[in-house]
Enzyme design. Structure first.
Site, PDB file in Angstrom:
ATOM      1  N   SER A 135      21.492  90.430   0.683  1.00 52.58           N
ATOM      2  CA  SER A 135      21.240  89.476   0.109  1.00 52.58           C
ATOM      3  C   SER A 135      22.156  89.016  -1.102  1.00 52.58           C
ATOM      4  CB  SER A 135      19.672  89.466  -0.457  1.00 52.58           C
ATOM      5  OG  SER A 135      19.456  88.581  -1.497  1.00 52.58           O
ATOM      6  N   TYR A 161      12.997  94.757  -4.810  1.00 56.08           N
ATOM      7  CA  TYR A 161      13.417  94.212  -3.675  1.00 56.08           C
ATOM      8  C   TYR A 161      14.745  94.270  -3.529  1.00 56.08           C
ATOM      9  CZ  TYR A 161      15.129  90.489  -0.606  1.00 56.08           C
ATOM     10  OH  TYR A 161      15.840  89.835   0.333  1.00 56.08           O
ATOM     11  N   LYS A 165      17.614  96.307  -0.905  1.00 54.71           N
ATOM     12  CA  LYS A 165      18.793  95.704  -0.015  1.00 54.71           C
ATOM     13  C   LYS A 165      20.096  96.541  -0.380  1.00 54.71           C
ATOM     14  CE  LYS A 165      16.863  92.516   2.051  1.00 54.71           C
ATOM     15  NZ  LYS A 165      16.683  92.702   3.544  1.00 54.71           N
TER      16      LYS A 165
HETATM   17  P1  NAD Z   1      10.369  85.769   6.361  1.00 50.98           P
HETATM   18  O1  NAD Z   1       9.076  86.630   5.765  1.00 50.98           O
HETATM   19  O2  NAD Z   1      10.079  84.478   6.983  1.00 50.98           O
HETATM   20  O3  NAD Z   1      10.786  86.706   7.830  1.00 50.98           O
HETATM   21  C1  NAD Z   1      10.373  88.188   7.886  1.00 50.98           C
HETATM   22  C2  NAD Z   1       9.792  88.449   9.126  1.00 50.98           C
HETATM   23  O4  NAD Z   1       9.584  89.744   9.452  1.00 50.98           O
HETATM   24  C3  NAD Z   1       8.501  87.945   9.095  1.00 50.98           C
HETATM   25  O5  NAD Z   1       8.170  87.223  10.356  1.00 50.98           O
HETATM   26  C4  NAD Z   1       7.341  89.089   9.141  1.00 50.98           C
HETATM   27  O6  NAD Z   1       6.155  88.895   9.789  1.00 50.98           O
HETATM   28  C5  NAD Z   1       8.422  90.076   9.793  1.00 50.98           C
HETATM   29  N1  NAD Z   1       8.066  91.470   9.130  1.00 50.98           N
HETATM   30  C6  NAD Z   1       8.065  92.020   8.041  1.00 50.98           C
HETATM   31  N2  NAD Z   1       7.849  93.140   7.884  1.00 50.98           N
HETATM   32  C7  NAD Z   1       7.593  93.648   9.201  1.00 50.98           C
HETATM   33  C8  NAD Z   1       7.277  94.920   9.944  1.00 50.98           C
HETATM   34  N3  NAD Z   1       7.092  95.964   9.148  1.00 50.98           N
HETATM   35  N4  NAD Z   1       7.435  94.799  11.173  1.00 50.98           N
HETATM   36  C9  NAD Z   1       7.500  93.826  12.179  1.00 50.98           C
HETATM   37  N5  NAD Z   1       7.680  92.717  11.275  1.00 50.98           N
HETATM   38  C10 NAD Z   1       7.774  92.360  10.017  1.00 50.98           C
HETATM   39  O7  NAD Z   1      11.630  85.915   5.445  1.00 50.98           O
HETATM   40  P2  NAD Z   1      12.968  85.411   5.829  1.00 50.98           P
HETATM   41  O8  NAD Z   1      13.178  84.640   4.671  1.00 50.98           O
HETATM   42  O9  NAD Z   1      13.136  84.833   7.016  1.00 50.98           O
HETATM   43  O10 NAD Z   1      13.998  86.741   5.514  1.00 50.98           O
HETATM   44  C11 NAD Z   1      14.603  87.500   6.564  1.00 50.98           C
HETATM   45  C12 NAD Z   1      15.253  88.548   6.157  1.00 50.98           C
HETATM   46  O11 NAD Z   1      16.454  87.749   5.054  1.00 50.98           O
HETATM   47  C13 NAD Z   1      14.579  89.512   4.892  1.00 50.98           C
HETATM   48  O12 NAD Z   1      15.245  90.731   5.210  1.00 50.98           O
HETATM   49  C14 NAD Z   1      15.214  88.960   3.606  1.00 50.98           C
HETATM   50  O13 NAD Z   1      14.831  89.966   2.796  1.00 50.98           O
HETATM   51  C15 NAD Z   1      16.426  88.477   3.859  1.00 50.98           C
HETATM   52  N6  NAD Z   1      16.772  87.546   2.812  1.00 50.98           N
HETATM   53  C16 NAD Z   1      16.034  86.337   2.552  1.00 50.98           C
HETATM   54  C17 NAD Z   1      16.589  85.483   1.875  1.00 50.98           C
HETATM   55  C18 NAD Z   1      15.811  83.840   1.637  1.00 50.98           C
HETATM   56  O14 NAD Z   1      15.962  83.541   0.619  1.00 50.98           O
HETATM   57  N7  NAD Z   1      14.846  83.634   2.641  1.00 50.98           N
HETATM   58  C19 NAD Z   1      17.758  85.557   1.068  1.00 50.98           C
HETATM   59  C20 NAD Z   1      18.363  86.655   1.316  1.00 50.98           C
HETATM   60  C21 NAD Z   1      17.820  87.801   2.210  1.00 50.98           C
HETATM   61  C1  WQD Z   2      16.278  78.975  -7.295  1.00 50.04           C
HETATM   62  C2  WQD Z   2      16.573  78.211  -8.709  1.00 50.04           C
HETATM   63  C3  WQD Z   2      15.111  79.002 -10.280  1.00 50.04           C
HETATM   64  C4  WQD Z   2      11.434  77.539  -8.569  1.00 50.04           C
HETATM   65  C5  WQD Z   2      15.661  84.271  -4.822  1.00 50.04           C
HETATM   66  C6  WQD Z   2      15.712  85.677  -4.645  1.00 50.04           C
HETATM   67  C7  WQD Z   2      16.969  86.356  -4.346  1.00 50.04           C
HETATM   68  C8  WQD Z   2      17.360  85.543  -2.556  1.00 50.04           C
HETATM   69  C9  WQD Z   2      17.204  84.073  -2.707  1.00 50.04           C
HETATM   70  C10 WQD Z   2      16.040  87.097  -1.148  1.00 50.04           C
HETATM   71  C11 WQD Z   2      16.415  79.306  -9.882  1.00 50.04           C
HETATM   72  C12 WQD Z   2      14.821  77.563 -10.084  1.00 50.04           C
HETATM   73  C13 WQD Z   2      12.549  78.032  -8.929  1.00 50.04           C
HETATM   74  C14 WQD Z   2      10.453  76.660  -9.647  1.00 50.04           C
HETATM   75  C15 WQD Z   2      12.791  76.456 -10.819  1.00 50.04           C
HETATM   76  N1  WQD Z   2      16.285  85.979  -1.908  1.00 50.04           N
HETATM   77  N2  WQD Z   2      13.290  77.254 -10.016  1.00 50.04           N
HETATM   78  N3  WQD Z   2      11.107  76.315 -10.731  1.00 50.04           N
HETATM   79  O1  WQD Z   2      15.744  83.196  -7.598  1.00 50.04           O
HETATM   80  O2  WQD Z   2      18.010  82.011  -6.955  1.00 50.04           O
HETATM   81  O3  WQD Z   2      16.710  83.755  -5.471  1.00 50.04           O
HETATM   82  O4  WQD Z   2      15.833  83.834  -3.198  1.00 50.04           O
HETATM   83  O5  WQD Z   2      17.272  87.762  -0.818  1.00 50.04           O
HETATM   84  O6  WQD Z   2      16.931  87.750  -3.936  1.00 50.04           O
HETATM   85  O7  WQD Z   2      15.625  86.083  -6.040  1.00 50.04           O
HETATM   86  O8  WQD Z   2      15.828  81.459  -5.698  1.00 50.04           O
HETATM   87  O9  WQD Z   2      14.520  79.369  -4.930  1.00 50.04           O
HETATM   88  O10 WQD Z   2      13.324  81.238  -6.617  1.00 50.04           O
HETATM   89  O11 WQD Z   2      15.097  79.849  -7.531  1.00 50.04           O
HETATM   90  O12 WQD Z   2      13.174  76.097 -11.835  1.00 50.04           O
HETATM   91  O13 WQD Z   2       9.409  76.684  -9.453  1.00 50.04           O
HETATM   92  O14 WQD Z   2      15.465  77.458  -8.825  1.00 50.04           O
HETATM   93  O15 WQD Z   2      14.968  79.268 -11.808  1.00 50.04           O
HETATM   94  O16 WQD Z   2      17.457  78.782 -10.717  1.00 50.04           O
HETATM   95  P1  WQD Z   2      16.510  82.467  -6.359  1.00 50.04           P
HETATM   96  P2  WQD Z   2      14.524  80.612  -6.128  1.00 50.04           P
END
Ligand code: NAD
Ligand code: WQD
Length: 350
Positions: A135, A161, A165
């Site tokens: 991330s 969190y 990562k």
């Molecule tokens: P999500 O929660 O939609 O998907 C994660 C999936 O993993 C879910 O379906 C959940 O049921 C499953 N899961 C969690 N723990 C588990 C376990 N112990 N055993 C089996 N299944 C399990 O999240 P996402 O947005 O799809 O994110 C996927 C990955 O990407 C995560 O590792 C997250 O940290 C990373 N990530 C997400 C974002 C984002 O903004 N969505 C950004 C950067 C990184």
């Molecule tokens: C986006 C922008 C808020 C909600 C998160 C995780 C990061 C990564 C990506 C997993 C920001 C603004 C939001 C609201 C707002 N995930 N905002 N009002 O914070 O960039 O990142 O997701 O790895 O680790 O922290 O994403 O969608 O929460 O926010 O003004 O009600 O929207 O301030 O600037 P963020 P976000």
């Protein structure tokens, strides 16, 4: 329905942990489109079974699904015994930054033990190709820069969190450096948004969403009355925070390209770190305006205080993704808004 554009070449089995989740489900679709045989491992703790039928609607295929907790080493081992995996894409983890501050042990336990178990099986079963969901959060609050490259300094994580990562990347790097036969790509996604254009799969936030896109679409549909914008006096184009929003279909495609790249590498031990974003920043107000223009819905918003720990402005330098993987984002933020809105309207009627 089968997509006529699907490439029919045969590829091997790929374990997709967290494959029923938001990014995982879109990646499963891309894997199938590219001839792979994904096997979903997910215990549905943060996903709905209907996503699995959504995948089937798009691809016309029944995807093997193993309802397993990745922290359960023995069950996971049985899955590795059942399939000749050629690669693993590891998504399964908890991902809510705020919740991780309140419940750090829950995050360390699931995100670290899950990763350790997956890696242990990769080594035991000689599954060499490994893609990890990292991330942009690993960069923390970048000092004096808005655009980050993979060589930008990794700051101390500002949440448990984020720390999972950073630790995850270190565990993978230590394993590769121990000369174990493991080839790994850490994909550092910025802000994945949008949904599959068919609206058969998309993000299903359980409970109240915290991320901007689901907050906007839920406000548009009337589930949320008002959006609070976290700060309007930042040093940015219009005072609101800036992020690099990247379409989830592009993020999915990056995984397929990363896996392909790993398969072509002849060395036995490799670790790479790659930013996945568009390289462009969008402010909160711009995102709201895009939504209003596309949906025709007015968004009720108020200016609030900055959210503690929020980075003001960050976006990705994506030169390395282009160079190494020949990957770049094809969808625009407007495509993402359109697809997210189509998905929100679809789930309202479900
Ligand atoms: P999500 O929660 O939609 O998907 C994660 C999936 O993993 C879910 O379906 C959940 O049921 C499953 N899961 C969690 N723990 C588990 C376990 N112990 N055993 C089996 N299944 C399990 O999240 P996402 O947005 O799809 O994110 C996927 C990955 O990407 C995560 O590792 C997250 O940290 C990373 N990530 C997400 C974002 C984002 O903004 N969505 C950004 C950067 C990184
Ligand atoms: C986006 C922008 C808020 C909600 C998160 C995780 C990061 C990564 C990506 C997993 C920001 C603004 C939001 C609201 C707002 N995930 N905002 N009002 O914070 O960039 O990142 O997701 O790895 O680790 O922290 O994403 O969608 O929460 O926010 O003004 O009600 O929207 O301030 O600037 P963020 P976000």
């Amino acid at each position: 329905m089968n997509n006529p554009n699907f490439v029919s070449m045969k590829k091997g089995h790929v374990l997709v942990s967290g494959g029923a989740g938001y990014i995982g489900s879109h990646t499963v679709v891309s894997l199938i489109e590219n001839g792979y045989h994904p096997v979903i491992v997910d215990d549905l703790r943060n996903a709905h079974e209907k996503i699995l039928s959504g995948i089937k609607k798009i691809t016309g295929k029944e995807i093997p699904f193993e309802k397993i907790d990745v922290c359960d080493l023995n069950s996971l081992k049985k899955t590795f015994e059942r399939y000749p995996f050629e690669g693993v894409i590891h998504f399964a983890a908890y991902k809510a930054v705020g919740e991780s501050v309140e419940s750090p042990l829950k995050y360390y336990k699931n995100n670290i033990i899950g990763l350790l178990n997956i890696l242990e099986n990769c080594i035991s079963f000689n599954v060499q190709n490994f893609v990890f969901s990292s991330s942009c959060t690993v960069y923390g609050e970048p000092k004096d820069v808005k655009v980050v490259t993979e060589n930008s300094t990794i700051q101390k994580a500002n949440s448990p969190y984020g720390n999972t990562k950073q630790i995850g990347e270190e565990i993978i790097s230590d394993l590769v450096n121990s000369k174990k036969s493991l080839k790994a790509v850490n994909l550092r996604y910025f802000n994945p948004v949008g949904a599959h254009p068919s609206a058969n799969i998309g993000e299903l936030p359980i409970g109240k969403p915290a991320n901007l896109f689901p907050v906007i679409t839920q406000c548009g549909i009337g589930k949320i009355e008002k959006i609070t914008i976290f700060g309007g006096n930042h040093d940015t184009i219009d005072g609101t925070c800036v992020r690099d929003y990247v379409h989830v279909m592009d993020v999915a495609d990056a995984h397929v390209k990363a896996l392909n790249w790993l398969e072509k590498q002849e060395r036995d031990s490799i670790v790479e770190y790659i930013n996945i974003g568009t390289g462009k920043g969008t402010s909160v107000l711009e995102a709201i305006r895009f939504f209003e223009d596309i949906s025709g819905q007015k968004i009720n918003w108020e200016m609030g205080k900055p959210r503690p720990g929020d980075v003001v402005e960050i976006y990705a330098d994506v030169t390395k993704a282009k160079k190494l993987l020949n990957w770049e984002a094809k969808y625009t933020i407007k495509d993402a808004v359109k697809d997210a809105w189509r998905w929100e309207k679809k789930i309202k009627n479900d």
